[in-house]
Design a protein around this motif. Structure first.
Motif, short mmCIF file in Angstrom:
data_model
loop_
_atom_site.label_atom_id
_atom_site.label_comp_id
_atom_site.label_asym_id
_atom_site.label_seq_id
_atom_site.Cartn_x
_atom_site.Cartn_y
_atom_site.Cartn_z
N PHE A 210 0.86 -1.18 0.00
CA PHE A 210 0.00 0.00 0.00
C PHE A 210 0.89 1.23 0.00
O PHE A 210 1.77 1.37 0.85
CB PHE A 210 -0.90 0.02 1.23
N SER A 211 0.68 2.12 -0.97
CA SER A 211 1.42 3.38 -0.99
C SER A 211 0.71 4.45 -0.18
O SER A 211 1.30 5.49 0.14
CB SER A 211 1.62 3.87 -2.43
N SER A 212 -0.56 4.22 0.16
CA SER A 212 -1.37 5.12 0.99
C SER A 212 -2.51 4.29 1.56
O SER A 212 -2.73 3.15 1.14
CB SER A 212 -1.91 6.28 0.15
N PRO A 213 -3.28 4.82 2.50
CA PRO A 213 -4.41 4.04 3.04
C PRO A 213 -5.43 3.63 1.97
O PRO A 213 -6.15 2.65 2.17
CB PRO A 213 -5.03 4.99 4.06
N SER A 214 -5.47 4.34 0.86
CA SER A 214 -6.46 4.01 -0.18
C SER A 214 -5.87 3.19 -1.33
O SER A 214 -6.56 2.33 -1.88
CB SER A 214 -7.08 5.30 -0.74
N GLN A 273 6.54 -3.63 -3.78
CA GLN A 273 6.44 -2.38 -3.03
C GLN A 273 6.17 -1.21 -3.97
O GLN A 273 6.90 -0.99 -4.94
CB GLN A 273 7.71 -2.08 -2.23
N PHE A 274 5.11 -0.47 -3.67
CA PHE A 274 4.81 0.79 -4.35
C PHE A 274 5.07 1.92 -3.37
O PHE A 274 4.67 1.86 -2.20
CB PHE A 274 3.36 0.84 -4.82
N GLY A 280 6.58 1.79 -8.58
CA GLY A 280 6.64 0.58 -7.79
C GLY A 280 7.80 -0.31 -8.19
O GLY A 280 8.40 -0.14 -9.26
N PHE A 281 8.09 -1.27 -7.33
CA PHE A 281 9.21 -2.19 -7.54
C PHE A 281 8.78 -3.58 -7.11
O PHE A 281 7.94 -3.75 -6.24
CB PHE A 281 10.43 -1.75 -6.73
N ASP A 293 6.69 2.63 -13.78
CA ASP A 293 6.40 4.06 -13.64
C ASP A 293 4.94 4.38 -14.00
O ASP A 293 4.56 5.55 -14.06
CB ASP A 293 7.32 4.89 -14.55
N ASN A 294 4.14 3.33 -14.24
CA ASN A 294 2.76 3.59 -14.65
C ASN A 294 1.77 2.74 -13.85
O ASN A 294 0.80 2.22 -14.39
CB ASN A 294 2.60 3.34 -16.15
N GLY A 295 2.03 2.63 -12.56
CA GLY A 295 1.09 1.95 -11.69
C GLY A 295 1.04 0.44 -11.86
O GLY A 295 0.08 -0.18 -11.41
#
Length: 610
Positions: A210-214, A273-274, A280-281, A293-295
């Motif tokens: 998760f890169s953020s709660p959403s 991991q994003f 992300g990687f 680089d595009n989600g």
């Protein structure tokens, strides 16, 4: 062996391999010498059998199978406790430079996740298998763990102490015995509820990020085969309430090919991991590190790091702090970190060694890159210099260092500015030891076919050499004096299951001469593989082979046999070194750490040196 006061023989295992030569029927006889051999009491006399164990030094990651970075400094790892049924949880508060052993949990840990420095979760699977894996939780930073859930769990991710996600597999009534699903908990992992999703039912392995709660992602793979597996990437933008397919790898030729959102099919899912909705990687075992680089729609192989391609294919855990700032942990438990200048540096272990040697000023180590160091503890690893190319053994005399290897024989006073000692033309140097700066012995192949090695002696620092007769093929020579020699040597015998008697194998025994090689005592061992020999005096000595260490205090009349601990024996012994006072050191194939004993390898006293 004790030579000049304060020094001892130390064996390099790398040279042993080179000496073995051919063992086929075409191999020559070990020797045509008529030198007498007396079988000493017919066999190696074992007076006692004892066991060794690791009793200290748990603060050493060696075989890490999972890692979690709570921050750049705080790192948790798990590793299997030898071949036993538990895993250790270790903590570093300085990015991997030093470690503390926190606790142990049953089984093999496959997923660690901390939400604070106190509250964390992990998934563990039983060593002996079974339908269920188990979730454990901690509220004291990993010092103790409580089992809270049992099920076929692949991976977990917690967003808070209470809210988390898991990929679970439940029994299915279809042809597929299990059906994978995304589950959510709101009570800290005690119970879980299924979230409707398009998750591929045969998914086996997974990793959440998760890169953020959403914004979150789940990368899954199916059962791998032949170095590849089909992979699926799922995405949520509402905190996990709903999920959609974002990308997938190409199917096999028998299935429909995907023309957009392609992911690599090679490699196995390790970690995702994003760090933003777009960047992300992912780490894929046997394939490498990839970036998007595009989600997650498309992925590119990362290659611009100082880590080798082999290391990138064996990442077991990582954390990306920015596009160019990373922390990596590899399968051989090397910890890498980007420094302030943007360069990737190795932060652990503090050294690696391919062989160790006890000398007048302490313990010496030779690294795989030919570096020579003296080692006392973590804070006193002192680099002396580099050995000449091809060196596999260091002989530390009182005022000089000798270096021996495939490139020849060298001498130095400080570990730099090496002077080559000329050897007879055509010699291939296999192994050697010096009693002092003038008197030395070597095992060399003198223009003969493979396996026809002989022992030669010098009494003038290598100016001239004289052959020492042996009615066996010498492998390792360990001199006490001009006349007192201990040797590991072998003879050819017909191989087992060989009806025609035309295929041979080597059987290795221990030999001793007290008259410079005019006659030999044979201690029959019939070892198929051997390690080395190290005698400190005519009475006190050590031999090691396989998973055993043998110690004699009466000149070989009897030996105490120690069974080495599984943690060390499973690695395989690279090198051993001994000193008076029952002190010894051992190095396994992991090249770190060095183990030590202060009672000749006895029970309850084998520990990590640093």
């Amino acid at each position: 062996m004790r030579r000049e006061p304060g020094t001892a023989l130390l064996l390099s295992f790398g040279l042993i391999i080179a000496a073995c030569g051919s063992t086929s029927a075409a191999s020559p006889n070990p020797s045509t010498s008529t030198t007498a051999v007396i079988k000493h009491e017919s066999t190696l006399q074992i007076s006692a059998n004892k066991s060794s164990s690791i009793v200290a030094g748990k603060n050493v990651p060696q075989q890490v199978n999972d890692a979690f970075y709570l921050s750049k400094s705080i790192v948790y790892v798990s590793q299997q406790n030898g071949s036993g049924p538990t895993s250790s949880i270790l903590l570093s508060k300085n990015g991997g430079t030093s470690w503390k052993d926190l606790s142990s949990v049953p089984g093999t840990v496959s997923s660690i996740d901390f939400v604070t420095n106190k509250i964390g979760y992990l998934v563990s699977r039983p060593v002996n298998g079974g339908a269920n894996n188990y979730i454990y939780s901690t509220t004291n930073g990993g010092n103790s763990w409580n089992q809270i859930f049992a099920g076929s769990i692949s991976t977990i991710k917690f967003l808070s102490p209470t809210t988390g996600f898991a990929m679970l597999r439940t029994p299915s009534s279809s042809s597929q015995p299990y059906s994978a699903g995304i589950y959510k908990t709101v009570n800290g992992g005690i119970s879980w509820s299924l979230i409707p999703s398009p998750l591929y039912s045969a998914a086996t392995y997974g990793s959440f990020s998760f890169s953020s709660p959403s914004d979150g992602w789940l990368l899954v793979g199916i059962q791998p085969s032949a170095g590849s597996e089909n992979k699926y990437l799922y995405k949520t933008t509402d905190g996990g309430s709903s999920w959609s397919l974002a990308a997938q790898s190409k199917f096999s030729s028998s299935q429909t090919l995907v023309t957009s959102g392609v992911m690599p099919a090679t490699g196995y899912v390790t970690q995702l991991q994003f760090i933003s909705p777009q960047l992300g990687f992912m780490a894929l075992a046997r394939s490498g590190m990839y970036a998007t680089d595009n989600g997650g729609l498309t992925w590119n192989l990362m290659s611009k790091t100082p880590m080798s391609a082999h290391s990138l294919r064996n990442v077991v855990g990582f954390s990306a702090w920015s596009r160019t700032d990373f922390s990596f942990v590899t399968a051989n438990s090397n910890f890498w970190q980007t420094n302030s200048s943007g360069r990737m540096t190795l932060v652990y272990p503090p050294y690696s060694a391919q062989s160790i040697f006890e000398g007048a000023t302490g313990l010496y180590a030779l690294s795989p890159s030919q570096g020579i160091s003296t080692i006392g503890n973590t804070s006193s690893v002192q680099r002396l210099g580099n050995a000449p190319t091809g060196i596999t053994e260091i002989d530390p005399l009182r005022k000089k260092l000798l270096a021996l290897g495939t490139s020849g024989l060298y001498q130095s006073t400080s570990g730099t500015n090496w002077r080559r000692i000329p050897l007879p033309k055509g010699w291939s140097l296999l192994q050697g030891k010096f009693v002092n700066s003038s008197l030395g012995f070597v095992v060399a192949n003198n223009n003969g076919p493979a396996g026809s090695a002989a022992i030669d002696r010098t009494t003038n620092a290598g100016t001239s050499w004289n052959k020492v007769s042996t009615p066996f093929r010498p492998l390792v020579v360990d001199p006490i004096s001009k006349n007192d020699l201990w040797v590991l040597g072998g003879t050819k015998v017909p191989a087992t299951n060989n009806p025609t008697k035309n295929v041979y194998q080597m059987e290795w025994n221990l030999y001793n001469s007290t008259n410079g090689g005019k006659s030999w005592n044979e201690f029959v061992t019939n070892w198929q593989t051997i390690g080395g020999v190290d005698f400190l005096s005519t009475q006190d000595g050590y031999v090691w082979a396989g998973n055993y260490l043998y110690h004699t205090s009466n000149g070989g009349h009897s030996f105490v046999r120690y069974t080495l601990p599984s943690t060390l024996a499973n690695q395989g012994i690279l090198s051993m070194a001994f000193a008076p006072g029952q002190n010894g050191w051992a190095l396994g194939n992991s090249q770190y750490p060095i183990y030590r004993t202060s009672n000749s390898g006895g029970l309850g006293d084998l520990s990590y040196d640093i």
